[in-house]
Scaffold this motif. Sequence first.
Motif, PDB file in Angstrom:
ATOM      1  N   LEU A   9      51.412  47.832  41.082  1.00  0.00           N
ATOM      2  CA  LEU A   9      50.830  46.934  41.855  1.00  0.00           C
ATOM      3  C   LEU A   9      49.421  46.340  41.435  1.00  0.00           C
ATOM      4  O   LEU A   9      48.874  45.386  41.799  1.00  0.00           O
ATOM      5  CB  LEU A   9      50.724  47.143  43.308  1.00  0.00           C
ATOM      6  N   LEU A  10      48.398  48.245  41.217  1.00  0.00           N
ATOM      7  CA  LEU A  10      46.858  47.571  40.588  1.00  0.00           C
ATOM      8  C   LEU A  10      46.997  46.546  39.512  1.00  0.00           C
ATOM      9  O   LEU A  10      46.007  45.722  39.522  1.00  0.00           O
ATOM     10  CB  LEU A  10      46.621  49.218  40.860  1.00  0.00           C
ATOM     11  N   SER A  11      48.046  46.697  38.484  1.00  0.00           N
ATOM     12  CA  SER A  11      48.129  46.011  37.083  1.00  0.00           C
ATOM     13  C   SER A  11      47.748  44.698  37.932  1.00  0.00           C
ATOM     14  O   SER A  11      47.242  43.125  36.982  1.00  0.00           O
ATOM     15  CB  SER A  11      48.943  46.629  36.111  1.00  0.00           C
ATOM     16  N   LEU A  12      49.193  44.141  38.811  1.00  0.00           N
ATOM     17  CA  LEU A  12      49.574  42.553  38.590  1.00  0.00           C
ATOM     18  C   LEU A  12      48.154  42.430  38.800  1.00  0.00           C
ATOM     19  O   LEU A  12      47.598  41.410  39.262  1.00  0.00           O
ATOM     20  CB  LEU A  12      50.495  42.563  39.498  1.00  0.00           C
ATOM     21  N   GLY A  13      47.494  42.625  40.153  1.00  0.00           N
ATOM     22  CA  GLY A  13      46.216  42.401  40.934  1.00  0.00           C
ATOM     23  C   GLY A  13      44.817  42.414  39.497  1.00  0.00           C
ATOM     24  O   GLY A  13      43.939  41.466  39.940  1.00  0.00           O
ATOM     25  N   VAL A  14      44.972  43.369  38.968  1.00  0.00           N
ATOM     26  CA  VAL A  14      43.445  43.146  37.715  1.00  0.00           C
ATOM     27  C   VAL A  14      43.688  41.229  37.161  1.00  0.00           C
ATOM     28  O   VAL A  14      43.028  40.619  37.676  1.00  0.00           O
ATOM     29  CB  VAL A  14      44.443  43.840  37.141  1.00  0.00           C
ATOM     30  N   HIS A  15      45.402  41.322  36.809  1.00  0.00           N
ATOM     31  CA  HIS A  15      45.465  39.800  35.772  1.00  0.00           C
ATOM     32  C   HIS A  15      45.683  38.726  37.139  1.00  0.00           C
ATOM     33  O   HIS A  15      44.903  37.561  36.756  1.00  0.00           O
ATOM     34  CB  HIS A  15      46.469  39.430  35.233  1.00  0.00           C
ATOM     35  N   SER A  16      45.791  38.977  38.531  1.00  0.00           N
ATOM     36  CA  SER A  16      46.229  37.995  39.184  1.00  0.00           C
ATOM     37  C   SER A  16      44.458  37.485  39.725  1.00  0.00           C
ATOM     38  O   SER A  16      44.370  35.912  39.615  1.00  0.00           O
ATOM     39  CB  SER A  16      46.221  38.235  40.737  1.00  0.00           C
ATOM     40  N   PHE A  17      43.582  39.002  39.538  1.00  0.00           N
ATOM     41  CA  PHE A  17      41.939  38.272  40.255  1.00  0.00           C
ATOM     42  C   PHE A  17      41.577  37.337  39.142  1.00  0.00           C
ATOM     43  O   PHE A  17      40.394  36.258  39.727  1.00  0.00           O
ATOM     44  CB  PHE A  17      41.547  40.329  40.869  1.00  0.00           C
ATOM     45  N   PHE A  18      41.560  38.230  38.156  1.00  0.00           N
ATOM     46  CA  PHE A  18      40.976  37.650  37.414  1.00  0.00           C
ATOM     47  C   PHE A  18      41.478  35.994  36.971  1.00  0.00           C
ATOM     48  O   PHE A  18      40.467  35.055  36.896  1.00  0.00           O
ATOM     49  CB  PHE A  18      40.790  38.304  35.546  1.00  0.00           C
ATOM     50  N   SER A  19      42.630  35.760  36.687  1.00  0.00           N
ATOM     51  CA  SER A  19      43.469  34.059  37.217  1.00  0.00           C
ATOM     52  C   SER A  19      42.192  33.621  37.960  1.00  0.00           C
ATOM     53  O   SER A  19      42.094  32.446  37.829  1.00  0.00           O
ATOM     54  CB  SER A  19      44.358  34.219  36.881  1.00  0.00           C
ATOM     55  N   VAL A  20      42.952  34.331  39.794  1.00  0.00           N
ATOM     56  CA  VAL A  20      41.110  33.655  40.874  1.00  0.00           C
ATOM     57  C   VAL A  20      40.596  33.014  39.880  1.00  0.00           C
ATOM     58  O   VAL A  20      39.770  31.943  40.188  1.00  0.00           O
ATOM     59  CB  VAL A  20      41.487  34.184  41.673  1.00  0.00           C
ATOM     60  N   ALA A  21      39.574  34.215  39.584  1.00  0.00           N
ATOM     61  CA  ALA A  21      37.850  34.153  38.674  1.00  0.00           C
ATOM     62  C   ALA A  21      38.204  32.720  37.806  1.00  0.00           C
ATOM     63  O   ALA A  21      37.211  31.819  38.222  1.00  0.00           O
ATOM     64  CB  ALA A  21      37.718  35.441  38.357  1.00  0.00           C
ATOM     65  N   GLY A  22      38.455  32.951  36.708  1.00  0.00           N
ATOM     66  CA  GLY A  22      39.060  31.385  36.170  1.00  0.00           C
ATOM     67  C   GLY A  22      39.058  30.015  37.025  1.00  0.00           C
ATOM     68  O   GLY A  22      38.142  28.438  37.156  1.00  0.00           O
ATOM     69  N   TYR A  23      39.827  30.153  38.290  1.00  0.00           N
ATOM     70  CA  TYR A  23      40.377  29.035  38.601  1.00  0.00           C
ATOM     71  C   TYR A  23      38.792  28.728  39.496  1.00  0.00           C
ATOM     72  O   TYR A  23      38.663  27.577  39.218  1.00  0.00           O
ATOM     73  CB  TYR A  23      41.696  29.048  39.976  1.00  0.00           C
ATOM     74  N   PHE A  24      37.789  29.517  40.107  1.00  0.00           N
ATOM     75  CA  PHE A  24      36.844  29.733  40.465  1.00  0.00           C
ATOM     76  C   PHE A  24      35.831  28.625  40.242  1.00  0.00           C
ATOM     77  O   PHE A  24      35.396  27.834  40.865  1.00  0.00           O
ATOM     78  CB  PHE A  24      36.507  30.619  41.841  1.00  0.00           C
ATOM     79  N   LEU A  25      35.531  29.765  38.785  1.00  0.00           N
ATOM     80  CA  LEU A  25      34.872  28.867  37.888  1.00  0.00           C
ATOM     81  C   LEU A  25      34.903  27.860  37.523  1.00  0.00           C
ATOM     82  O   LEU A  25      34.287  26.882  37.788  1.00  0.00           O
ATOM     83  CB  LEU A  25      34.802  29.716  36.462  1.00  0.00           C
ATOM     84  N   ALA A  26      36.120  27.118  37.289  1.00  0.00           N
ATOM     85  CA  ALA A  26      36.716  25.462  36.685  1.00  0.00           C
ATOM     86  C   ALA A  26      36.590  24.467  37.944  1.00  0.00           C
ATOM     87  O   ALA A  26      35.828  23.823  37.937  1.00  0.00           O
ATOM     88  CB  ALA A  26      38.277  25.884  36.492  1.00  0.00           C
ATOM     89  N   SER A  27      36.702  25.347  39.264  1.00  0.00           N
ATOM     90  CA  SER A  27      36.150  24.067  40.517  1.00  0.00           C
ATOM     91  C   SER A  27      34.775  24.464  40.973  1.00  0.00           C
ATOM     92  O   SER A  27      35.006  23.097  41.420  1.00  0.00           O
ATOM     93  CB  SER A  27      37.190  24.901  41.352  1.00  0.00           C
ATOM     94  N   GLY A  28      34.457  25.318  40.874  1.00  0.00           N
ATOM     95  CA  GLY A  28      32.860  25.028  40.939  1.00  0.00           C
ATOM     96  C   GLY A  28      32.395  24.823  39.750  1.00  0.00           C
ATOM     97  O   GLY A  28      30.786  23.703  40.676  1.00  0.00           O
ATOM     98  N   LEU A  29      33.224  23.624  38.369  1.00  0.00           N
ATOM     99  CA  LEU A  29      31.651  23.243  37.403  1.00  0.00           C
ATOM    100  C   LEU A  29      32.463  21.994  37.306  1.00  0.00           C
ATOM    101  O   LEU A  29      31.150  20.578  36.969  1.00  0.00           O
ATOM    102  CB  LEU A  29      31.865  23.898  36.163  1.00  0.00           C
TER     103      LEU A  29
END
Length: 351
Positions: A223-243
Motif C-alpha cells: 500500500l505504501l508503494s502504491l502511495g509513493v507513485h500516486s503522490f508523485f503523480s499528484v505532485a506532477g499534476y499540481f505542478l502542471a496546473s499551477g504553471l
Amino acid sequence: MKKHLITVLRILVPAGILAYLLWTIGSDPESVESVRQIFSAKTRWGSVAVAFVFGLMALSCTFVRWYLLVVAVGIPFSLKDAFRLGFLGYMLNFVGLGGVGGDLFKGYVLAKHNPTKRVEAVSTIFMDRLIGLYALFVVTSVAALSLDLEGAVPAIRTMVYVVHGATIGGFLGLALVMLPGFAKGSFREFLEGLPKLGHAFKRMFTAVGMYRRHPRYLVFIGLLSLGVHSFFSVAGYFLASGLFEQHPTLLEMMVITPLAMVFAAIPLSPGGMGTLELAITELYVTVPGEELSKANGITVALAFRAMTIGLAFIGAIFYWTNRASIDQSMAEASAEEEKLEHLAEGEDEEL
C-alpha cells in the motif's frame, strides 16, 4: 578504467539530454515564453507548493516502506533513522557520481550496525527497489485503463501493453515465489542457472524469501508503494496546473509520471537526471487526449526536477550537520562495495 568510463558517461548522458532540452527552449520563441510565464502573475504558486508537499509525502512513504522491510527481518531500527538515512540516500543518488550511491550507503550503514544480519540488511535495499519498481507498473496499469488506446499513437499503445504485461507477469511471479514448495523446487534451480540472468533471479528469490513468513508486513509495504507513485503523480499534476491553464488530467499524469520514472530508474545518470526530463517531455505531448505544447512539457519536466532537487536539499542538511561521520561511512562503503554486492546472494534457507 571501467569505473572511470562509467562515471564519465553518467555525466555526459544527462548533460547532453539537458543541453538538448535547453537548446529546444532557446531556439523556440514559444518555449521561451513558456519559461517566462513561470515568473509571471499567471503562475499559481499555491498549486506549486501543494505539489512540493505531495512530493515530500511520496518520499516519506519510501522511508516508511524501508523501515518496515528492515524491522520485518528482525533488525532493530527506528523510524527516525529510516528518515535520516533515507534523505541522505536520496541526496547521494544525485551527487554520488561514480562513487557511493544512496542505496549502497544505506545498505552499508545498516549492515555495519548489524554485523550478524549483514545479508538481511543488504537484501532490504534490493527488496525496496524491487517493490518500488513493481508498484510503478501497477499504478501506471490502473491509470492507463482510462486511456483511449485506439486513438493513441502506436508508441503509447506499445508502452501501455508492455506495462500491463509486466504487471500481470510480476503478479504471477510473486504468487509463484510465495508457494511453500518453491524454495527448493527444480524450476527455481533452472532460473538461477540461466546464464547472465541467473544471478539476478537468485538475488530476487533470496530477498523475497525473507518475507514469505511476513504477509502482514507485505500488505502495508504494498500500500505504501502504491502511495509513493500516486503522490508523485499528484505532485506532477499540481505542478502542471499551477504553471499552465491547459494541462493533462490527473489520470493522464498518473500515466505520464510513473512511466517517466521507469525511464529515470535506468542507471544512466545520477537521480535519473536528464532521462526523467526527456521522458516527461515526450509523454506530456503524446499521452493526453488533447494537443498540448511541447514547450509546456519541457517546462513542467524542469519544474518536476527542481522539486526533486528541493527534496534532496533536505538530505544535504542532514549531511552538513554530521559531515565527518558521514564522509567516513561513505569512504568505508566505497571500499566494501564489491563485498556488499555479494552479501545478498546467500541462500534464504540460511537466513
